[in-house]
Design a protein around this motif. Sequence first.
Motif, PDB file in Angstrom:
ATOM      1  N   GLY A   1       4.175  -1.408  15.664  1.00 44.24           N
ATOM      2  CA  GLY A   1       5.004  -0.205  15.683  1.00 44.24           C
ATOM      3  C   GLY A   1       5.478   0.239  14.316  1.00 44.24           C
ATOM      4  N   SER A   2       5.392  -0.619  13.303  1.00 43.61           N
ATOM      5  CA  SER A   2       5.762  -0.190  11.952  1.00 43.61           C
ATOM      6  C   SER A   2       4.784   0.900  11.535  1.00 43.61           C
ATOM      7  CB  SER A   2       5.729  -1.372  10.980  1.00 43.61           C
ATOM      8  OG  SER A   2       4.441  -1.961  10.940  1.00 43.61           O
ATOM      9  N   ASN A   3       5.244   1.814  10.672  1.00 46.40           N
ATOM     10  CA  ASN A   3       4.393   2.961  10.374  1.00 46.40           C
ATOM     11  C   ASN A   3       4.747   3.638   9.070  1.00 46.40           C
ATOM     12  OD1 ASN A   3       6.248   5.414  10.885  1.00 46.40           O
ATOM     13  ND2 ASN A   3       6.577   4.127  12.673  1.00 46.40           N
ATOM     14  N   MET A   4       3.856   4.552   8.682  1.00 46.57           N
ATOM     15  CA  MET A   4       4.068   5.435   7.540  1.00 46.57           C
ATOM     16  C   MET A   4       3.718   6.844   7.981  1.00 46.57           C
ATOM     17  SD  MET A   4       1.915   5.723   4.014  1.00 46.57           S
ATOM     18  CE  MET A   4       1.770   7.342   3.286  1.00 46.57           C
ATOM     19  N   ASN A   5       4.527   7.802   7.575  1.00 48.60           N
ATOM     20  CA  ASN A   5       4.240   9.219   7.777  1.00 48.60           C
ATOM     21  C   ASN A   5       4.108   9.860   6.407  1.00 48.60           C
ATOM     22  OD1 ASN A   5       4.473   9.197  10.609  1.00 48.60           O
ATOM     23  ND2 ASN A   5       6.682   9.331  10.453  1.00 48.60           N
ATOM     24  N   ALA A   6       3.190  10.826   6.308  1.00 54.42           N
ATOM     25  CA  ALA A   6       2.993  11.525   5.043  1.00 54.42           C
ATOM     26  C   ALA A   6       2.751  13.004   5.310  1.00 54.42           C
ATOM     27  CB  ALA A   6       1.804  10.937   4.288  1.00 54.42           C
ATOM     28  N   MET A   7       3.389  13.862   4.501  1.00 56.31           N
ATOM     29  CA  MET A   7       3.228  15.299   4.625  1.00 56.31           C
ATOM     30  C   MET A   7       2.493  15.811   3.392  1.00 56.31           C
ATOM     31  SD  MET A   7       5.979  18.388   5.313  1.00 56.31           S
ATOM     32  CE  MET A   7       7.226  17.200   5.605  1.00 56.31           C
ATOM     33  N   PHE A   8       1.413  16.562   3.635  1.00 59.62           N
ATOM     34  CA  PHE A   8       0.593  17.127   2.570  1.00 59.62           C
ATOM     35  C   PHE A   8       0.733  18.640   2.595  1.00 59.62           C
ATOM     36  CE2 PHE A   8      -1.111  13.046   3.662  1.00 59.62           C
ATOM     37  CZ  PHE A   8      -1.497  12.491   2.456  1.00 59.62           C
ATOM     38  N   THR A   9       1.152  19.216   1.483  1.00 60.79           N
ATOM     39  CA  THR A   9       1.267  20.660   1.350  1.00 60.79           C
ATOM     40  C   THR A   9       0.128  21.129   0.455  1.00 60.79           C
ATOM     41  OG1 THR A   9       3.668  20.538   1.569  1.00 60.79           O
ATOM     42  CG2 THR A   9       2.769  22.557   0.636  1.00 60.79           C
TER      43      THR A   9
ATOM     44  N   TYR B   1       0.463  13.347   8.658  1.00 62.45           N
ATOM     45  CA  TYR B   1      -0.332  12.249   9.195  1.00 62.45           C
ATOM     46  C   TYR B   1       0.560  11.043   9.425  1.00 62.45           C
ATOM     47  CZ  TYR B   1      -4.489  14.820   7.730  1.00 62.45           C
ATOM     48  OH  TYR B   1      -5.461  15.772   7.569  1.00 62.45           O
ATOM     49  N   MET B   2       0.140  10.203  10.378  1.00 64.89           N
ATOM     50  CA  MET B   2       0.852   8.954  10.642  1.00 64.89           C
ATOM     51  C   MET B   2      -0.155   7.804  10.656  1.00 64.89           C
ATOM     52  SD  MET B   2       3.311   7.727  13.781  1.00 64.89           S
ATOM     53  CE  MET B   2       2.059   7.779  15.029  1.00 64.89           C
ATOM     54  N   TRP B   3       0.221   6.721  10.012  1.00 69.08           N
ATOM     55  CA  TRP B   3      -0.506   5.461  10.082  1.00 69.08           C
ATOM     56  C   TRP B   3       0.419   4.481  10.781  1.00 69.08           C
ATOM     57  CZ3 TRP B   3      -0.799   8.832   6.093  1.00 69.08           C
ATOM     58  CH2 TRP B   3      -2.057   9.172   5.591  1.00 69.08           C
ATOM     59  N   GLN B   4      -0.024   3.936  11.911  1.00 66.14           N
ATOM     60  CA  GLN B   4       0.843   3.041  12.681  1.00 66.14           C
ATOM     61  C   GLN B   4       0.177   1.691  12.877  1.00 66.14           C
ATOM     62  OE1 GLN B   4       2.644   4.770  16.084  1.00 66.14           O
ATOM     63  NE2 GLN B   4       3.493   2.864  16.814  1.00 66.14           N
ATOM     64  N   ASN B   5       0.951   0.639  12.658  1.00 65.76           N
ATOM     65  CA  ASN B   5       0.492  -0.728  12.874  1.00 65.76           C
ATOM     66  C   ASN B   5       0.689  -1.125  14.328  1.00 65.76           C
ATOM     67  OD1 ASN B   5      -0.127  -0.971  10.141  1.00 65.76           O
ATOM     68  ND2 ASN B   5       1.891  -1.776   9.641  1.00 65.76           N
TER      69      ASN B   5
ATOM     70  N   GLN C   1       8.506   5.633   5.662  1.00 60.47           N
ATOM     71  CA  GLN C   1       7.998   4.464   6.369  1.00 60.47           C
ATOM     72  C   GLN C   1       9.084   3.875   7.239  1.00 60.47           C
ATOM     73  OE1 GLN C   1       8.749   0.946   5.892  1.00 60.47           O
ATOM     74  NE2 GLN C   1      10.348   1.340   4.397  1.00 60.47           N
ATOM     75  N   ALA C   2       8.664   3.145   8.243  1.00 58.98           N
ATOM     76  CA  ALA C   2       9.608   2.434   9.109  1.00 58.98           C
ATOM     77  C   ALA C   2       9.048   1.049   9.407  1.00 58.98           C
ATOM     78  CB  ALA C   2       9.831   3.205  10.409  1.00 58.98           C
ATOM     79  N   GLY C   3       9.752   0.039   8.988  1.00 65.17           N
ATOM     80  CA  GLY C   3       9.427  -1.337   9.331  1.00 65.17           C
ATOM     81  C   GLY C   3       8.291  -1.998   8.578  1.00 65.17           C
TER      82      GLY C   3
ATOM     83  N   GLU D   1       0.837  -1.199   0.000  1.00 64.43           N
ATOM     84  CA  GLU D   1       0.000   0.000   0.000  1.00 64.43           C
ATOM     85  C   GLU D   1       0.875   1.254   0.000  1.00 64.43           C
ATOM     86  OE1 GLU D   1      -3.796  -1.866   2.430  1.00 64.43           O
ATOM     87  OE2 GLU D   1      -2.123  -1.000   3.540  1.00 64.43           O
ATOM     88  N   TYR D   2       1.909   1.241   0.825  1.00 65.41           N
ATOM     89  CA  TYR D   2       2.847   2.367   0.872  1.00 65.41           C
ATOM     90  C   TYR D   2       3.418   2.656  -0.515  1.00 65.41           C
ATOM     91  CZ  TYR D   2       7.141   4.959   1.868  1.00 65.41           C
ATOM     92  OH  TYR D   2       8.154   5.894   1.865  1.00 65.41           O
ATOM     93  N   ASN D   3       3.797   1.609  -1.236  1.00 62.75           N
ATOM     94  CA  ASN D   3       4.389   1.781  -2.568  1.00 62.75           C
ATOM     95  C   ASN D   3       3.394   2.324  -3.596  1.00 62.75           C
ATOM     96  OD1 ASN D   3       6.914   0.933  -1.723  1.00 62.75           O
ATOM     97  ND2 ASN D   3       6.528  -1.207  -2.248  1.00 62.75           N
TER      98      ASN D   3
END
Length: 102
Positions: A82-90, A75-79, A99-101, A31-33
Amino acid sequence: MKKLMTVLGAFLFASVVLTSCSDEDSITKEEYNKITTGMTYEECVSIIGFEGEEISNTYDAGIPGVMDATTIKMYMWQNFDGSNMNAMFTNGKLDTKAQAGL
């Protein structure tokens, strides 16, 4: 024997809890990709399947006639693990993701 049954019961309970939590509201590497620069927050949520947690919101009024106003939201989506995705919207469009993990 009683101690063994208690340990096995606790393990079974933890397994059920962890299994039920891990399938709901989780983001995958696939999904991240699929998420690309320029997408809106709503487009990202439609891919991920659940809302992210807003962790930052900044507004700059700009300078009339010189620089437009800018809104930046992160925004952050966390599993569960602890693995997660962060996204910045301008100004409503994805600018940066990490992403981490996953």
